[in-house]
Scaffold this motif. Structure first.
Motif, PDB file in Angstrom:
ATOM      1  N   SER A 179      -4.222  -1.093  -8.052  1.00  0.00           N
ATOM      2  CA  SER A 179      -5.154   0.299  -8.186  1.00  0.00           C
ATOM      3  C   SER A 179      -4.208   1.567  -7.723  1.00  0.00           C
ATOM      4  CB  SER A 179      -6.386  -0.026  -7.254  1.00  0.00           C
ATOM      5  OG  SER A 179      -6.174  -0.145  -5.938  1.00  0.00           O
ATOM      6  N   VAL A 180      -4.806   2.769  -8.461  1.00  0.00           N
ATOM      7  CA  VAL A 180      -4.117   4.046  -7.873  1.00  0.00           C
ATOM      8  C   VAL A 180      -5.266   4.872  -7.797  1.00  0.00           C
ATOM      9  CG1 VAL A 180      -2.633   5.635  -8.928  1.00  0.00           C
ATOM     10  CG2 VAL A 180      -2.225   3.415  -9.530  1.00  0.00           C
ATOM     11  N   ILE A 181      -5.187   5.586  -6.830  1.00  0.00           N
ATOM     12  CA  ILE A 181      -6.181   6.525  -6.498  1.00  0.00           C
ATOM     13  C   ILE A 181      -5.586   7.879  -6.348  1.00  0.00           C
ATOM     14  CG2 ILE A 181      -7.996   7.102  -4.588  1.00  0.00           C
ATOM     15  CD1 ILE A 181      -8.328   4.158  -4.109  1.00  0.00           C
ATOM     16  N   VAL A 230      -4.702  17.150  -1.366  1.00  0.00           N
ATOM     17  CA  VAL A 230      -4.370  16.153  -2.607  1.00  0.00           C
ATOM     18  C   VAL A 230      -3.610  15.122  -2.299  1.00  0.00           C
ATOM     19  CG1 VAL A 230      -3.893  16.039  -4.971  1.00  0.00           C
ATOM     20  CG2 VAL A 230      -4.813  18.216  -4.142  1.00  0.00           C
ATOM     21  N   TYR A 231      -4.202  14.060  -2.382  1.00  0.00           N
ATOM     22  CA  TYR A 231      -3.244  12.620  -2.058  1.00  0.00           C
ATOM     23  C   TYR A 231      -3.294  11.905  -2.983  1.00  0.00           C
ATOM     24  CZ  TYR A 231      -8.001  10.989  -0.848  1.00  0.00           C
ATOM     25  OH  TYR A 231      -9.027  10.552  -0.776  1.00  0.00           O
ATOM     26  N   LEU A 232      -2.615  10.971  -2.920  1.00  0.00           N
ATOM     27  CA  LEU A 232      -2.439   9.889  -3.815  1.00  0.00           C
ATOM     28  C   LEU A 232      -2.276   8.391  -3.080  1.00  0.00           C
ATOM     29  CD1 LEU A 232      -1.735   8.918  -6.986  1.00  0.00           C
ATOM     30  CD2 LEU A 232       0.538   9.059  -6.509  1.00  0.00           C
ATOM     31  N   GLY A 233      -2.931   7.366  -3.563  1.00  0.00           N
ATOM     32  CA  GLY A 233      -2.874   6.072  -2.961  1.00  0.00           C
ATOM     33  C   GLY A 233      -2.719   5.239  -4.082  1.00  0.00           C
ATOM     34  N   ALA A 234      -2.036   3.804  -3.638  1.00  0.00           N
ATOM     35  CA  ALA A 234      -1.958   2.761  -4.567  1.00  0.00           C
ATOM     36  C   ALA A 234      -1.815   1.627  -3.935  1.00  0.00           C
ATOM     37  CB  ALA A 234      -0.852   2.959  -5.451  1.00  0.00           C
ATOM     38  N   VAL A 235      -2.508   0.588  -4.314  1.00  0.00           N
ATOM     39  CA  VAL A 235      -2.690  -0.792  -3.712  1.00  0.00           C
ATOM     40  C   VAL A 235      -1.937  -1.913  -4.773  1.00  0.00           C
ATOM     41  CG1 VAL A 235      -3.756  -2.403  -2.472  1.00  0.00           C
ATOM     42  CG2 VAL A 235      -4.183   0.045  -1.916  1.00  0.00           C
ATOM     43  N   ALA A 292       1.064  -1.370  -0.011  1.00  0.00           N
ATOM     44  CA  ALA A 292      -0.038   0.037  -0.020  1.00  0.00           C
ATOM     45  C   ALA A 292       0.806   1.376   0.091  1.00  0.00           C
ATOM     46  CB  ALA A 292      -0.923   0.069   1.385  1.00  0.00           C
ATOM     47  N   LEU A 293       0.695   2.177  -0.627  1.00  0.00           N
ATOM     48  CA  LEU A 293       1.259   3.406  -0.842  1.00  0.00           C
ATOM     49  C   LEU A 293       0.339   4.490  -0.543  1.00  0.00           C
ATOM     50  CD1 LEU A 293       3.920   5.025  -1.893  1.00  0.00           C
ATOM     51  CD2 LEU A 293       2.648   5.162  -4.069  1.00  0.00           C
ATOM     52  N   GLU A 294       0.766   5.467   0.207  1.00  0.00           N
ATOM     53  CA  GLU A 294       0.065   6.768   0.863  1.00  0.00           C
ATOM     54  C   GLU A 294       1.059   7.948   0.461  1.00  0.00           C
ATOM     55  OE1 GLU A 294      -1.386   6.227   4.697  1.00  0.00           O
ATOM     56  OE2 GLU A 294      -2.378   4.126   4.327  1.00  0.00           O
ATOM     57  N   TRP A 295       0.609   8.734  -0.231  1.00  0.00           N
ATOM     58  CA  TRP A 295       1.382   9.996  -0.538  1.00  0.00           C
ATOM     59  C   TRP A 295       0.500  11.108  -0.296  1.00  0.00           C
ATOM     60  CZ3 TRP A 295       5.029  10.586  -5.302  1.00  0.00           C
ATOM     61  CH2 TRP A 295       5.849  11.801  -5.054  1.00  0.00           C
ATOM     62  N   LEU A 296       0.762  12.272   0.653  1.00  0.00           N
ATOM     63  CA  LEU A 296       0.057  13.531   0.418  1.00  0.00           C
ATOM     64  C   LEU A 296       0.782  14.268  -0.368  1.00  0.00           C
ATOM     65  CD1 LEU A 296      -2.070  15.333   1.535  1.00  0.00           C
ATOM     66  CD2 LEU A 296      -0.749  16.123   3.575  1.00  0.00           C
ATOM     67  N   ILE A 297       0.243  14.746  -1.648  1.00  0.00           N
ATOM     68  CA  ILE A 297       1.233  15.488  -2.426  1.00  0.00           C
ATOM     69  C   ILE A 297       0.891  16.849  -2.159  1.00  0.00           C
ATOM     70  CG2 ILE A 297       1.027  15.971  -5.037  1.00  0.00           C
ATOM     71  CD1 ILE A 297      -0.107  13.205  -5.534  1.00  0.00           C
ATOM     72  N   PHE A 298      -0.074  17.595  -2.166  1.00  0.00           N
ATOM     73  CA  PHE A 298      -0.187  18.971  -1.977  1.00  0.00           C
ATOM     74  C   PHE A 298      -1.113  19.469  -0.742  1.00  0.00           C
ATOM     75  CE2 PHE A 298      -1.931  23.263  -2.953  1.00  0.00           C
ATOM     76  CZ  PHE A 298      -0.840  23.933  -3.095  1.00  0.00           C
ATOM     77  N   ASP A 299      -0.766  20.145   0.160  1.00  0.00           N
ATOM     78  CA  ASP A 299      -1.406  20.717   1.214  1.00  0.00           C
ATOM     79  C   ASP A 299      -1.453  22.184   1.568  1.00  0.00           C
ATOM     80  OD1 ASP A 299       1.022  20.892   2.275  1.00  0.00           O
ATOM     81  OD2 ASP A 299       0.921  19.862   3.932  1.00  0.00           O
ATOM     82  N   PHE A 300      -1.071  23.033   0.806  1.00  0.00           N
ATOM     83  CA  PHE A 300      -1.171  24.499   0.592  1.00  0.00           C
ATOM     84  C   PHE A 300      -0.189  24.871   1.852  1.00  0.00           C
ATOM     85  CE2 PHE A 300      -5.090  23.894  -1.735  1.00  0.00           C
ATOM     86  CZ  PHE A 300      -5.080  24.945  -2.340  1.00  0.00           C
TER      87      PHE A 300
END
Length: 511
Positions: free
Chosen positions: A378-380, A349-354, A167-175
């Motif tokens: 899957s990629v979210i 904005v976040y990215l998730g992948a499993v 599982a991949l979790e990544w917070l891409i952008f948070d101002f």
């Protein structure tokens, strides 16, 4: 009354289970209330330890009556003291070196600095994706009766499988929220680092101050010894005149009184010296039972009163004070806290992948087992937008603004306090140097007066009262000069400390 054997029926087990659980709950609640016996029985009654609390006192004397506590020998085990060479005389730089290595405050400040540095790394780690490996395994067995078939047949099935996944979790952008938190952590780390150096500066100052006070107390002991010699000289002169029939009984009594007062003064000075010695050991961080030889500070002549500090010198001193720099860093960190609180109102904005692989087995009694392996990925890409939280974010933002406002006032307050300390230390040094200069002249004249009065009394041209007054005046002048010298040395060290200049050990700070 006859007792009959009770044979459990098929209805007993379901009924006994709730009662058993209720009984266990009641028993556990009783255990919780029993723990109150560990506390004192009343506010005015002493606490008595239980057996497990007094295990450390086995073989020791019984617990004393009243509000005594049990003996714990482990609590009296002291850490090993630093090795002290009894044949070596330690000066101020050597004592400061021992204090910087042995004082626990340096370790505490070092740990705080390391924790603040690790906090920076913790915040910076949130910029990177989080990858985790997961394994899910399960087993299920079902028994299904088939009453419609002859012979009360049943169907037994088993289902088990393993699902490994990444599982991949990544917070891409948070101002800019994480950036603000990282900047605030860096400011906090900077504050911890300057306070670490400031702790060493404070230890240098405390040891220096205690060293000069001990040197002054030792010198006072020497003056008291000299005063006792002077009193004995006067008593000898009176005795010589008494044998010649020139001194009265009153003069002899006055001379003996002067000797007794000198002895009392010497005992008092020796006691003050011991107190100053213990204060020096405490500042260095040595045990109170340590025996160590201390050298005297250099006897260099003191300069005249120094000039007043300029505004530029005061500003330069404030700019390198550890406490001022730490409060400034705290103010900057609190401002970053406002930015982080404001970012809570913005979307993220976040990215998730499993990626997973599934292997299952299905068994039915009497039939061949079925096995199946599947894979999935899957990629979210998602966006979360806060809409309503009952005013929680607004409350946090207002709190961050309040913290920043308080930090700003604390910084201004530290600036003003530092300026007052610097000016007061400069005035104190100038006053001490002027006092030493005046006391030096007073000692010279008092010594001349005492020598002349004693010689005149020996020649029968003076009175014992004049000699006694001259001796007292000389003693007062010598002590005043010594006090002024000690005050000048400690004031110079204090000025160096409050201006941020006491960054290393020195023998003397009087320039």
């Amino acid at each position: 009354m006859n007792k009959q054997a009770y044979l459990p029926t098929q209805f007993d087990s379901p009924l006994r289970t709730p009662f058993l659980g209720l009984a266990m709950c009641i028993a556990l609640s009783g255990c919780a209330s029993e723990a109150l016996k560990r506390a004192p029985s009343a506010p005015d009654r002493p606490w008595k330890p239980e057996a497990q609390d007094t295990a450390a006192t086995i073989g020791k004397p019984e617990l004393a009556p009243g509000f005594s506590v049990p003996v714990v020998p482990e609590a009296a085990v002291l850490p090993s003291a630093p090795v002290i060479n009894n044949k070596q005389a330690y000066g101020l730089p050597q004592l400061i070196d021992i204090a910087q290595r042995e004082n626990p405050e340096t370790r505490l400040a070092w740990n705080r600095a390391k924790q603040a540095a690790l906090a920076v790394g913790t915040v910076e780690a949130t910029f990177l994706p989080q990858l985790s490996a997961n394994v899910i395994s399960g087993w299920q067995k079902n028994h299904t009766p088939l009453p419609l078939l002859p012979g009360n047949r049943s169907l037994d099935t088993e289902f088990h499988g393993v699902v490994p996944a990444l599982a991949l979790e990544w917070l891409i952008f948070d101002f800019g929220q994480r950036k603000a938190l990282a900047e605030g952590a860096k400011h906090a780390s900077f504050a911890a680092n300057v306070l670490f150096n400031g702790t060493h500066q404070r230890i240098i100052h405390e040891v220096t101050n205690a060293y000069y006070l001990y040197a002054g107390a030792s010198a006072k002991t020497g003056i008291a010894g000299q005063a006792l010699k002077n009193a004995n000289q006067i008593a000898s002169a009176v005795e010589a005149r008494r044998k010649a029939g020139l001194a009265t009984v009153l003069e002899t009594s006055q001379a003996n009184q002067q000797v007794a007062q000198a002895k009392l003064r010497q005992v008092t000075a020796q006691g003050d010296q011991q107190i100053a010695y213990q204060a020096l050991l405490a500042a260095v961080g040595l045990p109170a039972t340590t025996k160590i030889k201390i050298t005297n500070p250099p006897g260099n002549p003191l300069p005249n009163a120094n000039s007043t500090l300029t505004d530029e010198a005061i500003q330069m001193a404030i700019s390198r004070r550890p406490d001022v720099l730490a409060s400034y860093a705290a103010m900057k960190a609190s401002q970053e806290g406002i930015v982080a609180a404001e970012a809570e109102f913005m979307p993220k904005v976040y990215l998730g992948a499993v990626a997973a692989r599934n292997r299952t087995n299905f068994d039915v009694r009497g039939l061949p087992s079925l096995s199946q392996t599947t894979g999935s990925s899957s990629v979210i890409l998602g966006v979360t937008i806060p809409i309503f939280d009952g005013g929680l974010r607004s409350s946090r933002l207002q709190d961050a603004k309040t913290v920043a406002d308080s930090a700003s006032h604390v910084f201004r307050q530290s600036q003003q306090a530092a300026m007052r300390e610097i000016i007061a230390a400069s005035n104190m040094l100038r006053t001490a140097l002027s006092s030493h200069q005046a006391a030096s002249g007073l000692v010279s004249t008092a010594k001349t007066t005492y020598d002349g009065a004693l010689e005149a009394y020996r020649q029968g041209l003076g009175t014992l009262t004049a000699v006694t007054m001259a001796d007292t005046a000389l003693l007062d002048a010598q002590q005043a000069r010594l006090d002024a010298r000690t005050a000048s040395q400690t004031a110079a060290a204090n000025l160096a400390f409050v201006t941020g200049n006491m960054t290393a050990a020195r023998e003397s700070w009087v320039d």
